[in-house]
Design a protein around this motif. Structure first.
Motif, short mmCIF file in Angstrom:
data_model
loop_
_atom_site.label_atom_id
_atom_site.label_comp_id
_atom_site.label_asym_id
_atom_site.label_seq_id
_atom_site.Cartn_x
_atom_site.Cartn_y
_atom_site.Cartn_z
N UNK A 1 38.19 -38.43 28.69
CA UNK A 1 39.21 -37.88 29.40
C UNK A 1 39.72 -36.48 29.04
N UNK A 2 39.93 -36.59 27.61
CA UNK A 2 40.17 -35.39 26.87
C UNK A 2 39.42 -34.22 27.13
N UNK A 3 38.07 -34.52 27.10
CA UNK A 3 37.10 -33.69 26.93
C UNK A 3 36.85 -32.95 28.62
N UNK A 4 37.19 -33.83 29.57
CA UNK A 4 37.14 -33.24 30.96
C UNK A 4 38.48 -32.37 31.29
N UNK A 5 39.59 -32.58 30.71
CA UNK A 5 40.85 -31.94 30.58
C UNK A 5 40.53 -30.52 29.76
N UNK B 1 41.33 -36.88 15.30
CA UNK B 1 40.22 -36.62 14.38
C UNK B 1 39.71 -37.91 13.78
N UNK B 2 40.51 -38.89 13.79
CA UNK B 2 40.22 -40.18 13.29
C UNK B 2 39.30 -40.67 14.28
N UNK B 3 39.58 -40.68 15.64
CA UNK B 3 38.86 -41.17 16.80
C UNK B 3 37.28 -40.44 16.74
N UNK C 1 37.03 -48.14 24.59
CA UNK C 1 38.65 -47.46 24.78
C UNK C 1 38.52 -45.91 24.47
N UNK C 2 37.96 -45.96 23.28
CA UNK C 2 37.84 -44.60 22.52
C UNK C 2 37.02 -43.68 23.38
N UNK C 3 35.86 -43.94 23.73
CA UNK C 3 34.91 -43.32 24.65
C UNK C 3 35.52 -42.95 25.92
#
Length: 309
Positions: free
Chosen positions: A74-78, A4-6, A67-69
């Motif tokens: 990657x998480x969205x792709x997963x 959430x912070x990211x 790095x956050x982007x």
């Protein structure tokens, strides 16, 4: 540091304004400010230069954002991969193209070969396709203009001649070829800026130090042939438009252009940093492993006779 912070950091970095980011995220402004402060404490460095509610990424923030982007992408792709595998079996493939007419046979063949694939199609200009690829809104673009950039990869699918279409009875009807200066005063039916036909037309005329006279500018390239047939002007049409769908019998006459590089190059373009579902991988293999299209130049005798055979 948590997810959430990211997400909060990414939004504040995009708006560079605490209030606007809070509104976008639908969270209270003090909560957002505290989350950013905790993140900076975890990292041991400020990420923004502050001027009231207005903030600016500093050098550490800009470094961390890259790095956050990547991490969140990657998480969205997963998440997308799991959802697609669950819902459709093969997953989804999204394709953008400047003209739908170009990709109808391709997508029809792919759906027949892989009926479990979820296929989505978007009509887009070259500028929109570039944005969609970078934003990972589509997996592939079938482009008639070069799409270049660091994350893009492409393969040529086809190279076809572009002809001049004129109404029957036009003074060019029956001519084998024509030069740009000969048609400098002829009204053209074409597409708006951003579409490949307009780009090609402007380039051919600019090479002769001329500017085309436009009678119609539209958003649907597939309608150009009908307007030419109705006598609204002449226009540049790729060979494939004569061979696909109902346009094969639209009554126009065809003339070769006596100009260099009067052709269209179709490429399949993708973002190499994007996740590709199994359906997308199958689509790329299907598209690049066989001839995309075959064309023969028109036989004027059959065009004039309207022989249905």
């Amino acid at each position: 540091m948590d997810l959430l912070q990211l997400r909060y950091f990414q939004a504040v970095a995009r708006f560079e304004h605490i209030s606007r980011a809070a509104e976008e995220l639908r969270v209270a402004q003090p909560s957002l400010s505290r989350a950013i402060a905790r993140l900076e404490a975890d990292l041991g460095s400020p990420l923004f230069d502050r001027q009231g509610r207005r903030v600016r990424l500093n050098q550490y923030g800009a470094m961390f954002l890259r790095h956050v982007d990547r991490a969140l992408s990657e998480l969205d792709d997963g998440r997308r991969a799991v959802r697609e595998a669950r819902d459709t079996g093969l997953g989804r493939v999204s394709v953008a193209s400047e003209t739908l007419l170009t990709v109808i046979p391709l997508l029809g063949g792919f759906r027949a070969a892989y009926p479990r694939a979820d296929v989505r199609l978007f009509q887009s200009t070259a500028e929109e396709m570039d944005r969609r690829l970078r934003a990972r809104e589509v997996d592939f673009c079938v482009a008639s203009q070069p799409l270049t950039g660091t994350p893009f990869e492409s393969v040529e699918l086809a190279r076809e001649e572009v002809l001049l279409a004129v109404p029957h009875g036009h003074w060019l009807d029956g001519r084998e070829s024509v030069t740009i200066p000969e048609i400098a005063d002829e009204p053209f039916v074409t597409t708006r800026l951003g579409h490949w036909q307009r780009t090609l037309l402007d380039r051919l005329f600019a090479a002769e130090g001329l500017t085309p006279l436009l009678s119609c500018e539209g958003d649907e390239p597939g309608a150009s042939q009908d307007m030419i047939s109705a006598g609204l002007g002449i226009g540049l049409i790729p060979v494939v438009s004569r061979q696909v769908g109902t346009h094969v019998r639209v009554p126009v006459a065809w003339v070769r252009m006596g100009a260099p590089d009067c052709h269209r190059v179709l490429t399949l373009v993708w973002n190499r940093d994007s996740y590709l579902s199994e359906a997308a991988l199958k689509f790329r293999e299907f598209t690049t492993s066989r001839p995309f299209m075959t064309h023969r130049l028109p036989d004027p005798r059959r065009e004039h006779s309207h022989d249905p055979s």
